[in-house]
Design an enzyme around this catalytic site. Structure first.
Site, PDB file in Angstrom:
ATOM      1  N   LYS A 275       0.835  -1.196   0.000  1.00 19.06           N
ATOM      2  CA  LYS A 275       0.000   0.000   0.000  1.00 19.06           C
ATOM      3  C   LYS A 275       0.877   1.257   0.000  1.00 19.06           C
ATOM      4  O   LYS A 275       2.029   1.214   0.449  1.00 19.06           O
ATOM      5  CB  LYS A 275      -0.884   0.027   1.255  1.00 19.06           C
ATOM      6  N   ARG A 349     -10.646 -11.275   1.522  1.00 17.98           N
ATOM      7  CA  ARG A 349     -11.530 -12.288   0.947  1.00 17.98           C
ATOM      8  C   ARG A 349     -10.893 -13.677   0.996  1.00 17.98           C
ATOM      9  O   ARG A 349     -11.597 -14.688   1.000  1.00 17.98           O
ATOM     10  CB  ARG A 349     -11.891 -11.886  -0.480  1.00 17.98           C
TER      11      ARG A 349
END
Length: 493
Positions: A275, A349
């Site tokens: 990130k 996920r």
């Protein structure tokens, strides 16, 4: 904070701060009018001068005694009969903060006697507890020089219309929800070097001991034996051991449980798909789903809900390293389906899919996963509502209605079959991302492939679970929504 009820009139209560409502158009609430009569019209004169206009959330302290009260706090409640639920909660929160600024330790709050549009007096009482506790919450345990302040220690509310039993139940429910929110916020606000997967497991075990819950914690070897290749893939880059935490609350005999699955990434760097550095510290909040599940289990036990619950928390860090998963890697999930990793920052996920498959063994009546899953949801819905998707329209409607009632809203997004093709992979059963378009929806599409055995709903709480900037911190949402949903499910037909 200790909470109690009273049937005494405002002039009879001994308190350091008496809180009463003021309406727009120079109107006084019933409690304010009673005080005004004792003061010979002093409050009405203040309102006539325009010192307070009665707009929702306005406050004006009067540093003078009346009866046994040492001071009065006037709070704007909007037009008489038109106070909306969100305005009411904001007014209660502002009142609590203003009382704290006055350095008082005891409060007598008559705002629950002000009618709230489309809500019952019992609702107003319950929400007054939640809003007060939420407003006064602070996380400064790690400061060596915490700001000195006098916090209110006790709050007495006027008993609303209806039975006294209903009022006591509302007070207890509000306290249970408020304490659960504070617990979740405490967990989420801790830094990632303290709130690790092992720490979450310890908190779950403490919770289980305190509330007689059943708890089990699956370690890496257990998950390897089961074949949880997706969850363990995320954990490959970190030295902190991953955990799968399972809590069980039995409040209703042998009934099929509701399973709650909470994403527990205790720090998310993005992994190899690193990130940007700006605001990366906020990625300690990527376990807010896990905190929510633990807190809901606590609240359900505190309220002794006649329902069965299973809380499942897959938890790990997501860090880069020599053994971390790479874009292009393919892993095999607990379901046996293979997943091509195109972006290691789509890790939530991956841990959820194995947990959702694991939930099948409990033969649940419904499964709800709660996750700070996608930045796309923040763009779509902001901080007002969480995203709601799933495979069961009735379940989604229940959650939406519960959120509306609790003023902890979610908004449904489509989960059409046409979106599924964005997850196509040349090399595996599916990819873990579906491109820039409809990112929140394709994330839910991914999860849907592991939930065919039961009714399922997905709550994307990326926009509502925490705040950034100067107000940085966890919010405790969507605990009010989930508790309202569970209470409705627990009621006899």
């Amino acid at each position: 904070m200790e909470y109690a009820l009273t049937q005494e009139t405002p002039d009879q209560l001994a308190t350091e701060c008496l809180i009463v409502g003021i309406h727009e158009n120079r109107g006084l609430s019933e409690a304010a009018a009673a005080i005004d009569r004792i003061l010979g019209g002093e409050i009405a004169a203040i309102v006539q001068r325009g010192d307070i206009e009665g707009k929702p959330g306005q406050t004006l302290p009067l540093l003078r005694a009346v009866g046994k009260a040492e001071r009065i706090l006037l709070v704007g409640m909007g037009a008489a009969g038109e106070c909306k639920p969100m305005q009411y909660k904001e007014a209660v929160a502002r009142a609590a903060l203003s009382a704290a600024d006055l350095h008082v330790t005891t409060i007598a709050n008559f705002l629950p006697s002000v009618p709230v549009k489309d809500r019952s007096p019992v609702w107003a009482l319950e929400q007054a507890v939640v809003a007060t506790e939420d407003a006064l919450y602070r996380f400064d345990r790690l400061k060596t020089r915490a700001p000195a302040r006098t916090q209110p220690q006790s709050c007495v509310f006027s008993t609303p219309g209806g039975s006294e039993t209903s009022a006591r139940d509302a007070l207890a429910a509000g306290a249970a929800i408020a304490h659960a929110m504070s617990f979740a916020k405490d967990l989420a606000n801790l830094p990632g070097n303290m709130c690790t997967p092992s720490y979450l497991a310890e908190q779950a075990q403490t919770l289980a001991t305190r509330h007689a819950l059943k708890v089990s914690v699956l370690e890496k070897s257990d998950m390897e034996t089961l074949g949880m290749g997706a969850l363990l893939a995320v954990a490959r880059g970190t030295h902190e051991p991953a955990k799968l935490i399972v809590l069980e609350y039995h409040g209703n005999g042998t009934g099929a449980p509701i399973a709650l699955v909470g994403k527990g990434v205790t720090f998310d760097s993005g992994g190899i798909s690193l990130k940007p550095p700006a605001n990366m510290d906020e990625m300690k909040f990527d376990m807010c789903g896990a905190a929510t599940v633990l807190a809901v289990m606590q609240a359900a036990a505190d309220m002794r809900l006649p329902i069965n619950l299973v809380g499942i928390v897959p938890t790990t860090e997501n860090l880069p390293g020599g053994s971390a998963i790479k874009p292009g890697d393919i892993v095999t999930s607990l379901s046996g389906q293979t997943i091509e990793i195109l972006n290691t920052d789509a890790e939530g996920r991956l841990i959820l899919c194995d947990a959702l498959t694991y939930a099948e063994r409990f033969k649940p009546a419904a499964v709800i996963d709660i996750a700070t899953l996608t930045g796309a949801c923040v763009i779509a819905l902001g901080a007002q509502a969480g995203g709601l998707m799933g495979n069961n329209e009735a379940l989604g409607h229940e959650l939406e209605q519960a959120g509306q009632h609790a003023t902890d809203r979610v908004w449904p997004l489509p989960l059409w079959e046409e979106y599924q093709k964005q997850l196509d992979s040349n090399f595996a059963d599916m990819a873990n991302i579906g491109g820039r378009e409809a990112g929140t929806i394709t994330a839910a599409c991914f999860l849907s492939r592991f939930t065919e055995a039961y009714p399922w709903a997905h709550l994307d709480i990326a926009g509502i679970a925490y705040k950034g900037g100067k107000d940085k911190g966890a919010t405790g949402r969507p605990i009010p929504l989930l508790m309202e949903f569970l209470r409705r499910r627990a009621r006899p037909a």
